[in-house]
Scaffold this active site. Structure first.
Site, PDB file in Angstrom:
ATOM      1  N   GLU A 217       0.850  -1.205   0.000  1.00  0.00           N
ATOM      2  CA  GLU A 217       0.000   0.000   0.000  1.00  0.00           C
ATOM      3  C   GLU A 217       0.879   1.246   0.000  1.00  0.00           C
ATOM      4  O   GLU A 217       0.777   2.111   0.876  1.00  0.00           O
ATOM      5  CB  GLU A 217      -0.991  -0.027   1.178  1.00  0.00           C
ATOM      6  CG  GLU A 217      -1.919  -1.244   1.086  1.00  0.00           C
ATOM      7  CD  GLU A 217      -3.170  -1.178   1.957  1.00  0.00           C
ATOM      8  OE1 GLU A 217      -3.244  -0.329   2.863  1.00  0.00           O
ATOM      9  OE2 GLU A 217      -4.085  -1.992   1.701  1.00  0.00           O
ATOM     10  N   GLU A 352      -4.707  -8.897  -0.718  1.00  0.00           N
ATOM     11  CA  GLU A 352      -5.546  -8.661   0.466  1.00  0.00           C
ATOM     12  C   GLU A 352      -6.992  -8.582   0.003  1.00  0.00           C
ATOM     13  O   GLU A 352      -7.335  -7.726  -0.821  1.00  0.00           O
ATOM     14  CB  GLU A 352      -5.148  -7.358   1.189  1.00  0.00           C
ATOM     15  CG  GLU A 352      -3.801  -7.450   1.872  1.00  0.00           C
ATOM     16  CD  GLU A 352      -3.458  -6.231   2.737  1.00  0.00           C
ATOM     17  OE1 GLU A 352      -4.385  -5.575   3.244  1.00  0.00           O
ATOM     18  OE2 GLU A 352      -2.257  -5.960   2.881  1.00  0.00           O
TER      19      GLU A 352
END
Ligand code: AHR
Length: 547
Positions: A217, A352
């Protein structure tokens, strides 16, 4: 084999393993009267279902590692070199292809060097997630004791028959630390000082780690980069990395749900140095959590979340609607990737995914981000795995967030208590898809119609996926309806069914879940099937009142 005419009760996930013969060119459906039809097209393969799709994610976050996976060698909890034995035993049943570690956001504040060498010499460090821990959380959740590091993680992967996927720190460590981590893991015995360090810990042979995440991220907790800035970092971190004869598959930090600009911006910057640069990327990560159950009322991260246990039928469908977005994200990012990576050499790695509810339903009070998976999450998970199976040319890996004591967990554990959640059972039911040829399969069924805040709404009636394994077929089907069964004809174009088994995961209560005390409330029911039979899987009870 699933009978040619099946009843799939409301809110059910079903899997069938079928044996067939190719002699009959076309097997007709069973008796008429079915309201749905599943047509498996044996002549239309879509690609190989990557085992990587059946991957997991274990972050050093609250009870995931310490208490979930790692109990320590001195623990009274049965363990193998400190790793929870019951977890190992359960995971061996589901063919876990790959496990991602140590984060998540944790990865970009982690120094792998803290987690190697003699265990009693390893430092304690403030965990990335420390601020969110409650006052009574164990110290190990706030201050990382580094007892579970690279050696222990790779050992865990070996014990469960999985590949390790290590996520490297791009935000707060230099590129040098990245290639030295690879050196520690993969350099041959006796070749480097780091290989000697590994050997001194009892691991003479290289770990041969293939999958490396370059940050996590990176648009947020992983450095707050722009897509272009991150692409520059990615090139720097992955240039002239030592191979030691091991193929390295680098996974770039990718977009969060529909952030198309990230995908485009990252790839455009990568190829500014020429199209060959694309070859350094194995996969582009995609993260997608289904969290906003507010039915369009808010986009606020806290306000928008729903409850894991207290929900009504509309909340049920709302979660599935959110989950169904996955398919359009895969298609959307894939299309943008193809504009720049014309041969599609880069695959999607959905490292994810899962539902994310508000806090409050955790089995172990104080476990941050832990939530209680119910039948709703099993249906969600089956639906998501089917989505990946239907896009074998695009999705190379996917990692459910997260393995144990966290969001969409397969297992819950605390001290000597343990249970398999409904999500864990779905992974067991779907494991047989791995490595098969995905087949185009047409699902025709009446949609679910319901009232969504005084407006008519609908959701698809049946969906799933099929894969071919020599003379065997694996078919998984999700019935999302909270109460109605579907009677389904199954047609195999290009073969005749001979025999098989079917497993169904369902319950009369849409909130049903397993706990430490009641471990078998939701478990799959498996039975052999007679081809000629029309099988009634269950009788429905009325939908219980919510909450
Ligand atoms: O899975 C929990 C967190 O969600 C991860 O650490 C992060 O990558 C994501 O935002």
């Amino acid at each position: 084999m699933i009978g040619r005419r099946e009843f799939l009760r409301g809110s059910a996930v079903a899997t069938g393993c079928l044996l067939f013969s190719r002699r009959a060119p076309f097997a007709l459906a069973g008796p008429t009267g079915a309201d749905s039809r599943i047509e498996v097209l044996l002549g239309e393969p879509l690609g190989t279902v990557s085992p990587g799709i059946y991957g997991h994610f274990a972050e050093n976050l609250s009870g995931v590692i310490y208490d979930g996976i790692w109990v320590g060698q001195a623990s009274k909890v049965p363990n193998v070199n400190g790793i929870r034995k019951e977890l190992i035993d359960e995971m061996r049943k589901i063919k876990p292809s790959v496990v991602r570690f140590p984060g998540g956001c944790f990865a970009d504040s982690y120094d792998w060097r803290d987690g190697v060498g003699p265990a009693d010499k390893r430092p304690r460090r403030t965990n990335f997630w420390a601020e969110g821990e409650s006052g009574n959380a164990p110290a190990s959740h706030r201050y990382d004791p580094n007892q579970f590091g690279t050696d222990e993680f790779v050992h865990f992967c070996k014990l469960i028959g999985s590949q390790p996927y290590l996520a490297a720190n791009v935000r707060s460590l230099p590129a040098e630390a990245f290639y030295q981590w690879i050196e520690y893991c993969n350099s041959p015995p006796g070749s480097t000082t780091l290989a000697d360090t590994r050997a001194a810990s009892g691991y003479r042979e290289p770990f041969d780690v293939r999958y490396w995440g370059v940050g996590n991220e990176s648009w947020g907790c992983g450095g707050n980069f722009t897509a272009q800035e991150y692409a520059v970092e990615f090139r720097r971190y992955t240039t002239w990395v030592p191979r030691y004869g091991q193929e390295l598959s680098f996974i770039a930090s990718g977009p969060n749900d529909d952030n198309w600009d990230w995908t485009r911006g990252f790839l455009e910057e990568i190829v500014r140095k020429g199209p060959r640069e694309l070859r350094s990327i194995y996969g582009l990560a995609l993260h997608y959590y289904a969290w906003n159950l507010s039915r369009g009322r808010t986009k606020d991260w806290d306000q928008g979340k729903g409850d894991a246990l207290k929900f009504d039928a509309v909340d049920w469908y709302e979660l599935l609607r959110q989950g169904d977005v996955m398919e359009s994200l895969i298609n959307g990012h894939w299309q943008i990737m193809g504009e720049i990576d014309k041969d599609h050499s880069i695959k999607l790695v959905v490292d994810e995914w899962g539902p994310w509810y508000r806090p409050g339903s955790q089995a172990t009070p104080g476990d941050q981000l832990e939530q209680m998976p119910t039948l709703r999450d099993a249906v969600f998970s089956g639906m998501t795995l089917d989505t990946f199976n239907r896009h074998p040319e695009k999705v190379a890996m996917a990692n459910c967030a997260q393995l144990i004591n966290c969001l969409n967990s397969l297992y819950l554990a605390h001290e000597d208590k343990f249970c398999v959640t409904p999500v864990g059972h779905v992974f067991a039911m779907y494991a047989a898809h791995q490595g098969g040829q995905a087949l185009r399969t047409i699902f025709s069924s009446p949609p679910v119609n319901y009232d969504r805040d005084s407006k008519p709404a609908s959701f698809w009636g049946l969906k799933g996926s099929a894969s071919l394994h020599d003379k065997g077929l694996v078919l998984t089907v999700v019935n999302p309806h909270v109460s109605e069964p579907r009677e389904t004809s199954i047609v195999m174009r290009g073969a005749a069914m001979r025999s098989g088994t079917a497993a169904t995961l369902t319950h009369s209560d849409i909130h049903a879940h397993n706990t430490f005390d009641q471990r078998e409330v939701v478990t799959p029911q498996t039975k052999p099937l007679d081809v000629a039979e029309a099988i009634l899987l269950t009788v429905l009870r009325p939908l219980p009142s919510p909450g």
